[in-house]
Design a protein around this motif. Structure first.
Motif, PDB file in Angstrom:
ATOM      1  N   HIS A 117      40.888  24.445  46.082  1.00  0.00           N
ATOM      2  CA  HIS A 117      42.528  24.287  45.173  1.00  0.00           C
ATOM      3  C   HIS A 117      42.450  25.451  44.106  1.00  0.00           C
ATOM      4  O   HIS A 117      43.586  25.805  43.736  1.00  0.00           O
ATOM      5  CB  HIS A 117      42.570  22.718  44.741  1.00  0.00           C
ATOM      6  N   MET A 118      41.394  25.613  43.472  1.00  0.00           N
ATOM      7  CA  MET A 118      41.408  26.585  42.147  1.00  0.00           C
ATOM      8  C   MET A 118      42.083  27.879  42.677  1.00  0.00           C
ATOM      9  O   MET A 118      42.080  28.684  41.967  1.00  0.00           O
ATOM     10  CB  MET A 118      40.142  26.710  41.459  1.00  0.00           C
ATOM     11  N   ALA A 120      44.055  28.665  44.999  1.00  0.00           N
ATOM     12  CA  ALA A 120      45.434  28.591  45.700  1.00  0.00           C
ATOM     13  C   ALA A 120      46.395  29.822  45.028  1.00  0.00           C
ATOM     14  O   ALA A 120      47.171  30.227  45.857  1.00  0.00           O
ATOM     15  CB  ALA A 120      45.998  27.248  45.373  1.00  0.00           C
ATOM     16  N   GLU A 211      49.818  22.433  50.063  1.00  0.00           N
ATOM     17  CA  GLU A 211      48.658  22.430  49.359  1.00  0.00           C
ATOM     18  C   GLU A 211      48.681  23.520  48.307  1.00  0.00           C
ATOM     19  O   GLU A 211      48.401  23.487  47.091  1.00  0.00           O
ATOM     20  CB  GLU A 211      47.501  22.183  50.014  1.00  0.00           C
ATOM     21  N   ASN A 215      49.635  23.539  44.082  1.00  0.00           N
ATOM     22  CA  ASN A 215      48.607  23.868  43.467  1.00  0.00           C
ATOM     23  C   ASN A 215      48.937  25.047  42.497  1.00  0.00           C
ATOM     24  O   ASN A 215      48.494  25.548  41.616  1.00  0.00           O
ATOM     25  CB  ASN A 215      47.368  24.204  44.014  1.00  0.00           C
ATOM     26  N   THR A 216      50.052  25.713  42.990  1.00  0.00           N
ATOM     27  CA  THR A 216      50.409  26.884  42.171  1.00  0.00           C
ATOM     28  C   THR A 216      51.616  26.508  41.251  1.00  0.00           C
ATOM     29  O   THR A 216      51.930  27.152  40.214  1.00  0.00           O
ATOM     30  CB  THR A 216      51.003  28.068  43.183  1.00  0.00           C
ATOM     31  N   ARG A 219      50.767  24.640  38.191  1.00  0.00           N
ATOM     32  CA  ARG A 219      49.854  25.118  37.591  1.00  0.00           C
ATOM     33  C   ARG A 219      50.473  26.016  36.178  1.00  0.00           C
ATOM     34  O   ARG A 219      51.255  26.786  36.603  1.00  0.00           O
ATOM     35  CB  ARG A 219      49.053  25.921  38.192  1.00  0.00           C
ATOM     36  N   THR A 223      45.848  25.173  32.132  1.00  0.00           N
ATOM     37  CA  THR A 223      44.851  25.760  33.195  1.00  0.00           C
ATOM     38  C   THR A 223      44.163  26.857  32.664  1.00  0.00           C
ATOM     39  O   THR A 223      42.955  27.297  32.738  1.00  0.00           O
ATOM     40  CB  THR A 223      45.265  25.691  34.446  1.00  0.00           C
ATOM     41  N   ASP A 254      49.826  20.519  32.474  1.00  0.00           N
ATOM     42  CA  ASP A 254      49.349  20.151  33.790  1.00  0.00           C
ATOM     43  C   ASP A 254      47.747  20.217  33.767  1.00  0.00           C
ATOM     44  O   ASP A 254      46.979  20.559  33.143  1.00  0.00           O
ATOM     45  CB  ASP A 254      50.025  21.274  34.817  1.00  0.00           C
TER      46      ASP A 254
END
Ligand SMILES: [Zn+2]
Length: 257
Positions: A117-118, A120, A211, A215-216, A219, A223, A254
């Motif tokens: 996920h990080m 993405a 997904e 995630n983007t 974000r 973050t 977020d």
């Protein structure tokens, strides 16, 4: 401190962080659009990113001409940065790297795509620019003029990342902190993906498009700040909280997970 001085300081910090995370080594570079003149950009003189200091930062027009102080020889590949900033007025910063775990994906049919996920922000659709398609089989693979830079920018299109066959990649961001974040997690994704492929056990389960989007889209500042603060500590550079408005779609709250 003026906005220009602050941005130069941040650009130096970004150079150090990218070197510390092996996104760049003695080679590779990062640029940022000039804060008051969108047709100019800032970048170090040709020097290893890990040793760059404020006095190394030079100013260029988008077609690579030097403006003002010339503390040393400029990077011969500055045209990558100018051409992309020219084609992408929505973006503020560019990283060009030879990130070692990414290069294998530039020379094989195996697609680079996020598996965690990080990672993405690199996006689900990553093209691979091949210099030989337009410039033949006898170049030294370096992007040393605007024609080459614009051809690369065309392949990148509206995306965040383009690979460069037999060379490395380019990454764009709406801020220095965003482009550093994406570059670090692209190298991490490549390393993890190579390991996943070595494990065997069937096809790799990449992130689904939804997904990646989830995630983007949300974000934002929080973050990047969390990463940036920690990375500043790792390279012994002063952390300055980003307080300026980053425009629509950015949130300071977020959850990074
Ligand atoms: Zn290069």
């Amino acid at each position: 401190m003026t906005e220009l001085a602050q941005l130069k300081e941040e650009l130096v910090t970004a150079n150090r962080i990218l070197a510390h995370h092996h996104v760049v080594d003695s080679f590779g570079h990062i640029s940022v659009r000039h804060p008051t003149n969108p047709n100019h950009f800032l970048m170090s003189r040709a020097r290893a990113p890990g040793v760059v200091v404020e006095d190394d930062i030079m100013e260029f027009t988008l077609d690579g001409k030097i403006i003002g102080a010339e503390p040393g020889k400029p990077y011969s590949e500055r045209f990558i940065h100018g051409a992309i900033l020219e084609a992408r007025p929505d973006q503020m910063a560019v990283v060009h790297n030879h990130s070692p775990n990414v290069v294998p994906f530039t020379v094989t049919g195996r697609k680079m795509r996020p598996i965690m996920h990080m990672c993405a922000p690199i996006g689900g659709d990553i093209p691979n620019w091949d210099i030989s398609t337009k410039f033949g089989n006898d170049t030294n693979l370096l992007v040393t003029n605007m024609e080459m830079g614009r051809d690369l920018a065309k392949t990148l299109g509206p995306r965040t990342v383009s690979l460069m066959r037999g060379h490395g990649s380019v990454v764009v961001g709406r801020s220095i902190r965003e482009v550093v974040f994406t570059s670090i997690y692209m190298e991490a994704n490549a390393e993890m993906l190579i390991k996943a492929l070595q494990l065997g056990g069937g096809e790799v389960h990449y992130l689904h498009d939804g997904e990646i989007a989830a995630n983007t889209k949300g974000r934002a500042g929080f973050t990047w700040e969390r990463g940036w603060e920690n990375w500043c500590r790792e390279v012994d550079r002063k952390y300055v909280a980003q307080t300026w408005d980053m425009g629509p779609g950015f949130s300071k709250t977020d959850p990074a997970g």
